[in-house]
Design a protein around this motif. Sequence first.
Motif: not given
Length: 160
Positions: A109-113
């Motif tokens: 989950t969440g924004e990933k680099q």
Amino acid sequence: MIETVITRMIAYNHGDARRIHHALKVYAFASAIAGEEKMPERGRMVLETAAVLHDIGIHVCEEKYGSCAGPLQEKEGPAVARPLLEGLELEEEEKERVLWLIAHHHTYTGEKQLDHQILLEADFLVNSVEEAMENEAVEAFGRRIFRTKTGLFYLQKLFT
């Protein structure tokens, strides 16, 4: 440098050929995806190091908890990995990023680099085969999680 990381991982996991092979397969996919995605050299080195060491906490988890569930690996892996990073040609912030990636290699989950995204994709490509997942489940996961052009291409070619 990556050869040293691989040698250290193999020494740590001695006698556990299955986990050694798993780490090497994840490394191979992560390296290939990173190359195709034109990831910068230093970032790629960090990613490849994390890929080799991503499951390094499994033995501690099995001993401590009787389980190697993903969240437990994320919790225990960085402490096991830290001494394996000593003396490598990595800046302190790069070592911290390796440890962060190990601590999040089951976090979807969440924004990933880009490095995190590639590690998730590489690990899934290997896990899906090792766990003999059904094609429908693989495709559904791929639609939800995969973002890189190369990872999506590999997923499609492996399972269709």
